[in-house]
Design an enzyme around this catalytic site. Structure first.
Site, PDB file in Angstrom:
ATOM      1  N   PRO A   9       1.821   5.979  -1.130  1.00 23.86           N
ATOM      2  CA  PRO A   9       0.725   5.503  -1.971  1.00 23.86           C
ATOM      3  C   PRO A   9       0.881   4.073  -2.473  1.00 23.86           C
ATOM      4  CG  PRO A   9       2.021   7.183  -3.111  1.00 23.86           C
ATOM      5  CD  PRO A   9       2.456   7.185  -1.672  1.00 23.86           C
ATOM      6  N   ASN A  10      -0.235   3.381  -2.459  1.00 19.68           N
ATOM      7  CA  ASN A  10      -0.377   2.010  -2.975  1.00 19.68           C
ATOM      8  C   ASN A  10       0.231   0.940  -2.066  1.00 19.68           C
ATOM      9  OD1 ASN A  10      -1.701   2.809  -5.483  1.00 19.68           O
ATOM     10  ND2 ASN A  10       0.283   3.697  -6.010  1.00 19.68           N
ATOM     11  N   ARG A  17      -0.600  -6.444  -4.385  1.00 19.47           N
ATOM     12  CA  ARG A  17      -0.070  -5.619  -5.468  1.00 19.47           C
ATOM     13  C   ARG A  17       1.247  -6.218  -5.970  1.00 19.47           C
ATOM     14  NH1 ARG A  17       3.351  -0.103  -4.391  1.00 19.47           N
ATOM     15  NH2 ARG A  17       3.579   0.469  -6.578  1.00 19.47           N
ATOM     16  N   TYR A  22       6.779  -7.062  -4.788  1.00 18.55           N
ATOM     17  CA  TYR A  22       6.635  -6.562  -3.416  1.00 18.55           C
ATOM     18  C   TYR A  22       6.328  -7.640  -2.376  1.00 18.55           C
ATOM     19  CZ  TYR A  22       6.492  -2.111  -5.883  1.00 18.55           C
ATOM     20  OH  TYR A  22       6.803  -1.042  -6.668  1.00 18.55           O
ATOM     21  N   ASN A  71       8.933   5.095   3.482  1.00 15.28           N
ATOM     22  CA  ASN A  71       8.819   4.591   2.117  1.00 15.28           C
ATOM     23  C   ASN A  71       7.771   5.467   1.444  1.00 15.28           C
ATOM     24  OD1 ASN A  71       8.548   3.313  -0.286  1.00 15.28           O
ATOM     25  ND2 ASN A  71       8.313   1.245   0.553  1.00 15.28           N
ATOM     26  N   ALA A  74       5.853   6.012  -4.816  1.00 16.21           N
ATOM     27  CA  ALA A  74       6.044   6.785  -6.052  1.00 16.21           C
ATOM     28  C   ALA A  74       6.362   8.259  -5.779  1.00 16.21           C
ATOM     29  CB  ALA A  74       4.797   6.668  -6.922  1.00 16.21           C
ATOM     30  N   GLU A  95      15.257   6.561   4.355  1.00 15.63           N
ATOM     31  CA  GLU A  95      14.420   6.229   3.190  1.00 15.63           C
ATOM     32  C   GLU A  95      14.523   4.730   2.914  1.00 15.63           C
ATOM     33  OE1 GLU A  95      15.157   8.638  -0.325  1.00 15.63           O
ATOM     34  OE2 GLU A  95      14.633   6.965  -1.634  1.00 15.63           O
ATOM     35  N   HIS A  97      13.040   1.292   0.436  1.00 16.58           N
ATOM     36  CA  HIS A  97      12.259   0.724  -0.665  1.00 16.58           C
ATOM     37  C   HIS A  97      12.319  -0.787  -0.570  1.00 16.58           C
ATOM     38  CE1 HIS A  97      11.775   4.645  -2.339  1.00 16.58           C
ATOM     39  NE2 HIS A  97      13.067   4.839  -2.135  1.00 16.58           N
TER      40      HIS A  97
HETATM   41  C1  DQA Z   1       8.747   1.439  -3.821  1.00 22.38           C
HETATM   42  C2  DQA Z   1       9.425   1.735  -5.156  1.00 22.38           C
HETATM   43  C3  DQA Z   1       8.727   2.872  -5.876  1.00 22.38           C
HETATM   44  O1  DQA Z   1       9.375   3.129  -7.108  1.00 22.38           O
HETATM   45  C4  DQA Z   1       7.288   2.485  -6.163  1.00 22.38           C
HETATM   46  O2  DQA Z   1       6.602   3.568  -6.768  1.00 22.38           O
HETATM   47  C5  DQA Z   1       6.565   1.993  -4.968  1.00 22.38           C
HETATM   48  C6  DQA Z   1       7.266   1.161  -3.990  1.00 22.38           C
HETATM   49  C7  DQA Z   1       9.372   0.209  -3.112  1.00 22.38           C
HETATM   50  O3  DQA Z   1       9.159   0.079  -1.917  1.00 22.38           O
HETATM   51  O4  DQA Z   1      10.038  -0.612  -3.754  1.00 22.38           O
HETATM   52  O5  DQA Z   1       5.361   2.191  -4.831  1.00 22.38           O
HETATM   53  O6  DQA Z   1       8.936   2.562  -2.965  1.00 22.38           O
END
Ligand code: DQA
Length: 144
Positions: A9-10, A17, A22, A71, A74, A95, A97
């Protein structure tokens, strides 16, 4: 080698964003560069803001891909269901981030997914994806 990158998400808003956290690139822009750089790997990308769609994609991936770079955004910190899907499938899942989740709010420090992932890469900006894909690639042994 076929690798699927799943973004949660997002992450469709990457580039606009919170650019200070990011970065300024959209994922599509980054993906084109990544695929060019890592020509030996066949990369695919899927993004969804919906938990169930991410689970369905993980199930599908076990048939069509050698590994997944995930990824879950959240959902990393909330989703037992995605963690169960990662545990259920036989292919390796890394995983990732973009931000260093361990240096942010406390609620980002826990991952439901990490115990079932083959590894976790966090905090290298968009490069986290490249490092994760490279973890699947057999590097030539210089001593051989
Ligand atoms: C994220 C870190 C998460 O805590 C956050 O909710 C995201 C992006 C990252 O790629 O740094 O949406 O996964």
């Amino acid at each position: 080698m076929k690798i699927l990158i799943i973004n949660g998400p997002n992450l469709n808003l990457l580039g606009e964003r919170e650019p200070s956290v990011y970065g300024k690139k959209s994922f599509d822009e980054y993906f084109t560069i990544l695929q060019f750089k890592l020509r030996e790997v066949e990369l695919s990308h899927f993004q969804s803001n919906h938990e169930g769609e991410i689970i369905d994609k993980l199930h599908e991936a076990r048939i069509h891909f050698d590994g997944v770079v995930l990824n879950a955004a959240a959902y990393t910190h909330t989703s037992v269901a995605i963690a169960d899907a990662v545990k259920a499938i036989q292919i390796p899942v890394v995983e990732v981030h973009i931000s260093n989740t361990l240096a942010r709010e406390n609620f980002r420090k826990h991952s439901y997914i990490a115990p079932y992932a083959s590894g976790v890469i966090t905090g290298f900006g968009m490069k986290s994806y490249e490092l994760a894909v490279l973890s699947f690639v057999e590097l030539p042994d210089k001593n051989e």
